[in-house]
Design an enzyme around this catalytic site. Structure first.
Site, PDB file in Angstrom:
ATOM      1  CG  ASP A  11      -2.094   0.965   1.047  1.00 13.92           C
ATOM      2  OD1 ASP A  11      -2.403   1.312  -0.103  1.00 13.92           O
ATOM      3  OD2 ASP A  11      -2.702   1.350   2.055  1.00 13.92           O
TER       4      ASP A  11
ATOM      5  CE1 TYR B 135      -0.424   8.587   4.039  1.00 12.37           C
ATOM      6  CE2 TYR B 135       1.713   9.667   4.153  1.00 12.37           C
ATOM      7  CZ  TYR B 135       0.410   9.522   4.606  1.00 12.37           C
ATOM      8  OH  TYR B 135      -0.037  10.324   5.633  1.00 12.37           O
TER       9      TYR B 135
ATOM     10  CG  HIS C 289      -4.554  10.912   2.976  1.00 11.98           C
ATOM     11  ND1 HIS C 289      -5.580  10.903   3.889  1.00 11.98           N
ATOM     12  CD2 HIS C 289      -3.679   9.948   3.394  1.00 11.98           C
ATOM     13  CE1 HIS C 289      -5.354   9.985   4.812  1.00 11.98           C
ATOM     14  NE2 HIS C 289      -4.203   9.386   4.541  1.00 11.98           N
TER      15      HIS C 289
ATOM     16  NE  ARG D 118       4.820  14.919  10.302  1.00  8.99           N
ATOM     17  CZ  ARG D 118       4.132  13.893   9.818  1.00  8.99           C
ATOM     18  NH1 ARG D 118       3.835  12.875  10.603  1.00  8.99           N
ATOM     19  NH2 ARG D 118       3.735  13.874   8.555  1.00  8.99           N
TER      20      ARG D 118
ATOM     21  CD  GLU E  63      -5.874   4.878   4.733  1.00  6.47           C
ATOM     22  OE1 GLU E  63      -5.254   4.123   3.963  1.00  6.47           O
ATOM     23  OE2 GLU E  63      -5.320   5.548   5.631  1.00  6.47           O
TER      24      GLU E  63
ATOM     25  CD  GLU F 284      -5.393   3.017  -0.215  1.00  5.32           C
ATOM     26  OE1 GLU F 284      -4.620   2.441  -1.015  1.00  5.32           O
ATOM     27  OE2 GLU F 284      -5.253   2.974   1.027  1.00  5.32           O
TER      28      GLU F 284
ATOM     29  CG  ASP G  56      -5.760   0.110   3.734  1.00  7.59           C
ATOM     30  OD1 ASP G  56      -5.952  -1.042   4.164  1.00  7.59           O
ATOM     31  OD2 ASP G  56      -4.756   0.785   4.015  1.00  7.59           O
TER      32      ASP G  56
ATOM     33  NE  ARG H  45      -7.622   6.778   9.618  1.00  7.41           N
ATOM     34  CZ  ARG H  45      -6.871   6.689   8.532  1.00  7.41           C
ATOM     35  NH1 ARG H  45      -5.609   6.328   8.643  1.00  7.41           N
ATOM     36  NH2 ARG H  45      -7.368   6.966   7.341  1.00  7.41           N
TER      37      ARG H  45
ATOM     38  CD  GLN I 176      -2.679   4.427  10.967  1.00  4.01           C
ATOM     39  OE1 GLN I 176      -3.885   4.372  10.721  1.00  4.01           O
ATOM     40  NE2 GLN I 176      -1.811   4.908  10.107  1.00  4.01           N
TER      41      GLN I 176
ATOM     42  CE1 TYR J  54       3.396   7.272  13.044  1.00  9.77           C
ATOM     43  CE2 TYR J  54       1.880   7.204  14.908  1.00  9.77           C
ATOM     44  CZ  TYR J  54       2.750   7.910  14.083  1.00  9.77           C
ATOM     45  OH  TYR J  54       2.980   9.240  14.306  1.00  9.77           O
TER      46      TYR J  54
ATOM     47  CE  LYS K   3      -3.464   2.205   7.427  1.00 11.90           C
ATOM     48  NZ  LYS K   3      -4.308   3.038   6.565  1.00 11.90           N
TER      49      LYS K   3
ATOM     50  CB  THR L 248      -7.403  -4.221   2.247  1.00 14.01           C
ATOM     51  OG1 THR L 248      -6.541  -3.733   3.284  1.00 14.01           O
ATOM     52  CG2 THR L 248      -7.327  -3.295   1.050  1.00 14.01           C
TER      53      THR L 248
ATOM     54  CB  THR M   9      -6.001   8.111   1.601  1.00 16.24           C
ATOM     55  OG1 THR M   9      -5.894   7.032   2.522  1.00 16.24           O
ATOM     56  CG2 THR M   9      -7.367   8.746   1.727  1.00 16.24           C
TER      57      THR M   9
ATOM     58  CD  GLU N 277      -7.612  13.272   4.279  1.00 14.37           C
ATOM     59  OE1 GLU N 277      -7.173  14.178   3.558  1.00 14.37           O
ATOM     60  OE2 GLU N 277      -7.916  12.140   3.853  1.00 14.37           O
TER      61      GLU N 277
END
Length: 428
Positions: free
Chosen positions: A132, A134, A139, A148, A208, A210, A242, A246, A249, A253, A262, A266, A359, A373
């Site tokens: 998968d 990114y 996204h 961040r 997600e 995709e 997917d 959250r 995760q 992660y 994850k 899927t 995503t 989001e």
């Protein structure tokens, strides 16, 4: 135009001819088929009754249409896929020169031309490996801002290489498969000290949006695939959800990335749209101003696909709301770049390998490819029909993704990928 009656708004026009694996109540054997209008053409029955008699080249390899997956068909390569698709289009065309094959062959039409509503779909290929990516820059930026801030939203490597992780192939499922809410370790209060997790059902279950792509050729271990050759390794495309936990995760992660958040499931659409069918839908993706290393430099500017994407949520109360509208061109990296980077180490891809885009989020409100989001990390609610609202998905919710390219009368679509969320199992 086809001699079959096909609605102008059908996503399975004669311009499409997607491939899948079906079974029926009268024959539980899994076998290849194509979707055309409201019908599925059983390729096993078609081949055995001489359906490919007008093409000696296809006849040589028609045993692949008796297999229980599309892997053997995929492995024959892009040129053969093209030949088969064009042959089936000619057989189904209103002005077919071989009307005796199917159009005027009542017996074969009865045995091989099935109503799609009467067939059961299965995973189209046996998936050996699943990666998968990114590649959805919008996204990646939106999620980066949440965790961040805007100044450090994208990591320094993001515009230099297609970021990805290896997913779990065993939990890739076909559209219609329900999803069980997962258990996992969750840090209920991230600000608390010491940081001690709780084992609990996921409370922040997300989708997600995709696209998925299947590989059709194998490269030798140790031999990277040159970017100019990468398209010859693409079998076709599917829609993908997917599913993502959250809260699980967020705790697990660091430092190695997604894991149990994850691998819960899927989902992909049942029909694979061949790469050739989307040649007319090429468009430019998100510009990348970074000077790329030579192995990632493409000659083609129209290196992405123009596919309209929509996400619906249907609640347990029966209210349906379209919560997102996006487009598959919202990617920073192309499929060829993903293949080139995946194999730069000499990693050997194999027929049936599945690659996810990551995503796909647009640049406008309402085009987000995840609830994370839309709700700003669960801080605001998505308003649904009937006065309902969601910060993340609840038990009984059904999530449905649709996608299509082209114009009315010649639409090239994928059907849908959907799944209903079931309550977590009582473990204790």
């Amino acid at each position: 135009m086809s001699w079959l009656t096909i609605s102008p708004d059908s996503h399975f026009s004669i311009a499409n001819i997607p491939f899948g694996i079906i079974s029926t109540s009268s024959d539980a054997t899994k076998r290849p088929a194509i979707a055309i209008g409201d019908y599925a053409l059983d390729l096993k029955a078609f081949a055995r009754a001489g359906g490919f008699s007008a093409s000696p080249e296809i006849q040589k390899h028609q045993d692949v249409f008796s297999a229980e997956t599309l892997n053997n068909f995929a492995a024959l390569g892009r040129a053969f896929h093209r030949t088969v698709r064009e042959y089936l289009q000619s057989i189904l065309s209103v002005d077919t020169k071989n009307s005796q094959v199917l159009k005027d062959n009542d017996q074969l039409r009865q045995s091989a031309l099935l109503k799609r509503a009467d067939v059961q779909n299965h995973l189209p290929l046996s998936i050996g490996d699943y990666t998968d990516f990114y590649a959805g820059k919008n996204h990646a930026y939106n999620v980066g801002v949440l965790f961040r801030g805007p100044d450090n939203a994208l990591q320094p490597n993001y515009t230099h290489l297609p970021v990805a992780y290896h997913g779990r192939a065993s939990s890739v499922v076909v559209s219609g498969t329900p999803l069980r809410r997962p258990w996992g370790q969750i840090l209920k209060d991230p600000k608390a000290e010491p940081k001690i997790p709780t084992l609990a059902p996921c409370e922040r279950l997300d989708l997600e949006l995709e696209m998925g792509m299947f590989i059709c050729r194998e490269n030798t271990l140790g031999s990277p695939i040159p970017i100019d050759d990468a398209e010859e390794y693409i079998f076709g495309y599917v829609l993908m959800n997917d599913w993502s936990a959250r809260d699980i995760q967020a705790w697990e992660y660091i430092p190695l990335g997604p894991f149990t958040a994850k691998n819960l499931g899927t989902a992909i659409s049942a029909w694979v749209v061949l790469a050739d069918a989307l040649d007319g839908s090429r468009t430019a993706g998100i510009p990348n101003d970074t000077t790329l290393l030579p192995y990632l430099q493409e000659k083609k500017k129209d290196n992405c696909l123009d596919i309209q994407l929509e996400v619906d949520v249907t609640t347990a109360k029966g209210n349906t709301t379209t919560i997102s509208k996006s487009n598959s061109k919202n990617l920073l990296w192309s499929w060829s770049q993903m293949i080139a980077h995946h194999t730069i180490t000499g990693c050997n891809l194999r027929p049936g390998d599945l690659l996810g885009s990551g995503t796909i989020t647009g640049d406008q409100p309402g085009s987000e490819g995840s609830i994370l989001e839309q709700t700003k990390g669960g801080k605001v609610s998505v308003q649904l029909q009937g006065g309902e609202e969601r910060k993340f998905f609840q038990d009984g919710d059904t999530v449905t993704i649709r996608g299509w390219a082209g114009k009315e009368g010649a639409l090239i679509g994928f059907g849908e990928v959907s799944g209903t969320i079931q309550p977590a199992l009582p473990l204790f």
